[in-house]
Design a protein around this motif. Structure first.
Motif, PDB file in Angstrom:
ATOM      1  N   ALA A  94     -29.008  -5.239 190.837  1.00  0.00           N
ATOM      2  CA  ALA A  94     -29.667  -5.236 192.146  1.00  0.00           C
ATOM      3  C   ALA A  94     -29.067  -6.340 193.000  1.00  0.00           C
ATOM      4  O   ALA A  94     -29.190  -7.524 192.663  1.00  0.00           O
ATOM      5  CB  ALA A  94     -31.168  -5.439 191.983  1.00  0.00           C
ATOM      6  N   PRO A  97     -31.072  -8.333 198.989  1.00  0.00           N
ATOM      7  CA  PRO A  97     -31.268  -7.486 200.177  1.00  0.00           C
ATOM      8  C   PRO A  97     -30.641  -8.103 201.421  1.00  0.00           C
ATOM      9  O   PRO A  97     -30.639  -9.324 201.586  1.00  0.00           O
ATOM     10  CB  PRO A  97     -32.792  -7.407 200.299  1.00  0.00           C
ATOM     11  CG  PRO A  97     -33.287  -8.643 199.617  1.00  0.00           C
ATOM     12  CD  PRO A  97     -32.321  -8.920 198.502  1.00  0.00           C
ATOM     13  N   TRP A 101     -33.403  -1.580 205.331  1.00  0.00           N
ATOM     14  CA  TRP A 101     -32.709  -0.294 205.259  1.00  0.00           C
ATOM     15  C   TRP A 101     -33.744   0.805 205.130  1.00  0.00           C
ATOM     16  O   TRP A 101     -34.582   0.782 204.227  1.00  0.00           O
ATOM     17  CB  TRP A 101     -31.779  -0.275 204.048  1.00  0.00           C
ATOM     18  CG  TRP A 101     -31.004   1.004 203.929  1.00  0.00           C
ATOM     19  CD1 TRP A 101     -30.103   1.507 204.805  1.00  0.00           C
ATOM     20  CD2 TRP A 101     -31.067   1.946 202.861  1.00  0.00           C
ATOM     21  NE1 TRP A 101     -29.581   2.690 204.364  1.00  0.00           N
ATOM     22  CE2 TRP A 101     -30.161   2.991 203.159  1.00  0.00           C
ATOM     23  CE3 TRP A 101     -31.796   2.015 201.683  1.00  0.00           C
ATOM     24  CZ2 TRP A 101     -29.979   4.085 202.333  1.00  0.00           C
ATOM     25  CZ3 TRP A 101     -31.603   3.110 200.846  1.00  0.00           C
ATOM     26  CH2 TRP A 101     -30.704   4.116 201.181  1.00  0.00           C
ATOM     27  N   ASP A 102     -33.731   1.765 206.037  1.00  0.00           N
ATOM     28  CA  ASP A 102     -34.775   2.792 206.048  1.00  0.00           C
ATOM     29  C   ASP A 102     -34.240   4.160 205.645  1.00  0.00           C
ATOM     30  O   ASP A 102     -34.829   5.182 205.989  1.00  0.00           O
ATOM     31  CB  ASP A 102     -35.429   2.872 207.434  1.00  0.00           C
ATOM     32  CG  ASP A 102     -34.410   3.217 208.521  1.00  0.00           C
ATOM     33  OD1 ASP A 102     -34.825   3.413 209.668  1.00  0.00           O
ATOM     34  OD2 ASP A 102     -33.203   3.290 208.207  1.00  0.00           O
ATOM     35  N   GLY A 103     -33.137   4.186 204.892  1.00  0.00           N
ATOM     36  CA  GLY A 103     -32.561   5.466 204.518  1.00  0.00           C
ATOM     37  C   GLY A 103     -33.028   5.994 203.174  1.00  0.00           C
ATOM     38  O   GLY A 103     -32.506   7.005 202.691  1.00  0.00           O
ATOM     39  N   SER A 104     -34.007   5.350 202.541  1.00  0.00           N
ATOM     40  CA  SER A 104     -34.463   5.795 201.221  1.00  0.00           C
ATOM     41  C   SER A 104     -35.396   6.987 201.338  1.00  0.00           C
ATOM     42  O   SER A 104     -36.019   7.223 202.378  1.00  0.00           O
ATOM     43  CB  SER A 104     -35.166   4.650 200.492  1.00  0.00           C
ATOM     44  OG  SER A 104     -36.259   4.199 201.252  1.00  0.00           O
ATOM     45  N   GLU A 105     -35.503   7.731 200.243  1.00  0.00           N
ATOM     46  CA  GLU A 105     -36.427   8.855 200.211  1.00  0.00           C
ATOM     47  C   GLU A 105     -37.866   8.364 200.112  1.00  0.00           C
ATOM     48  O   GLU A 105     -38.123   7.332 199.486  1.00  0.00           O
ATOM     49  CB  GLU A 105     -36.142   9.736 198.993  1.00  0.00           C
ATOM     50  CG  GLU A 105     -34.843  10.478 199.036  1.00  0.00           C
ATOM     51  CD  GLU A 105     -34.664  11.333 197.794  1.00  0.00           C
ATOM     52  OE1 GLU A 105     -34.824  12.550 197.891  1.00  0.00           O
ATOM     53  OE2 GLU A 105     -34.375  10.761 196.729  1.00  0.00           O
ATOM     54  N   PRO A 106     -38.810   9.096 200.665  1.00  0.00           N
ATOM     55  CA  PRO A 106     -40.225   8.731 200.482  1.00  0.00           C
ATOM     56  C   PRO A 106     -40.612   8.836 199.009  1.00  0.00           C
ATOM     57  O   PRO A 106     -40.095   9.681 198.273  1.00  0.00           O
ATOM     58  CB  PRO A 106     -40.960   9.782 201.320  1.00  0.00           C
ATOM     59  CG  PRO A 106     -39.939  10.313 202.274  1.00  0.00           C
ATOM     60  CD  PRO A 106     -38.628  10.242 201.558  1.00  0.00           C
ATOM     61  N   SER A 107     -41.510   7.977 198.568  1.00  0.00           N
ATOM     62  CA  SER A 107     -41.934   7.963 197.171  1.00  0.00           C
ATOM     63  C   SER A 107     -42.494   9.311 196.732  1.00  0.00           C
ATOM     64  O   SER A 107     -42.289   9.737 195.592  1.00  0.00           O
ATOM     65  CB  SER A 107     -42.983   6.865 196.952  1.00  0.00           C
ATOM     66  OG  SER A 107     -42.429   5.596 197.177  1.00  0.00           O
ATOM     67  N   VAL A 110     -39.682  11.642 195.673  1.00  0.00           N
ATOM     68  CA  VAL A 110     -39.123  11.261 194.371  1.00  0.00           C
ATOM     69  C   VAL A 110     -40.101  11.608 193.254  1.00  0.00           C
ATOM     70  O   VAL A 110     -39.712  12.148 192.214  1.00  0.00           O
ATOM     71  CB  VAL A 110     -38.796   9.754 194.356  1.00  0.00           C
ATOM     72  CG1 VAL A 110     -38.279   9.334 192.985  1.00  0.00           C
ATOM     73  CG2 VAL A 110     -37.768   9.424 195.428  1.00  0.00           C
TER      74      VAL A 110
END
Length: 201
Positions: A94, A97, A101-107, A110
């Motif tokens: 890891a 940070p 960054w707002d490009g992750s998938e919503p929980s 997933v």
């Protein structure tokens, strides 16, 4: 049992305490021995370790310069023994940070994909991938001859133990399940190998 054991700053634990987890991880049970007998209890759990790469925490990062001598960093990393590393399925670095960054998938998205993979595993073999034993694994996981051959070649190239090859097969099958794929492809195998634990220093 059926929970998650999270050890934060795992390399601050004593090496013998970490190695004591090997038997429960392998057997799915823990045995407590006393003078008047022994008691075995179910203990199939997910193990999550978090630790710094060195005592100061900056080895290999670009943010700050590591202050540790090479020998100190090696001794620190060696607190997690080779046999213990061999029992870890995924090894993920890891990075610190940098901004938001707002490009992750919503929980929820997933979680839905994970739930579907669990259903597929139970329908296929009556158990989750991580609970399968090595016997007959190629047939149960749907590995074709070409993928089995690829695993053998990768095992020789990276000098993988039989246990690590077994764990790689399970991770590759899980990656395929998360994609909704019926068969394991060479791409799944190579991705699983990408997550293999680092060799002990």
């Amino acid at each position: 049992h059926r929970g998650v054991l999270f050890l934060d700053e795992a390399l601050e634990f004593r090496s013998d305490a970490l190695d004591a987890l090997r038997q429960p991880l392998e057997a799915g049970a823990v045995t407590i021995a006393r003078v008047d007998g022994a008691l075995s209890l179910p203990a199939r759990f997910g193990l999550l370790l978090a630790f710094n790469p060195c005592p100061c925490g900056w080895l290999g990062t670009r943010s700050r310069e590591c202050r540790c001598d090479d020998s100190v960093a090696r001794r620190y990393a060696a607190r997690l023994s080779g046999p213990m590393r061999d029992r870890l399925d995924l090894w993920v670095k890891a990075d610190p940070p940098h901004g938001i960054w707002d490009g992750s998938e919503p929980s929820a998205v997933v979680a839905g994909r994970v739930a579907e993979a669990w259903r597929a595993q139970r329908a296929r073999q009556g158990a989750l991938n991580g609970e399968l034993r090595p016997a007959g694994l190629e047939r149960r996981l749907g590995l074709g001859p070409s993928v089995v051959s690829l695993l053998a070649r990768r095992g020789e190239r990276f000098r993988l133990s039989p246990r690590r090859i077994h764990r790689t097969m399970l991770v590759a099958r899980t990656i395929a399940d998360l994609e909704g794929a019926d068969a394991i492809s060479p791409t799944h195998v190579d991705e699983a190998l990408h997550y293999r634990p680092e060799v002990a220093a």
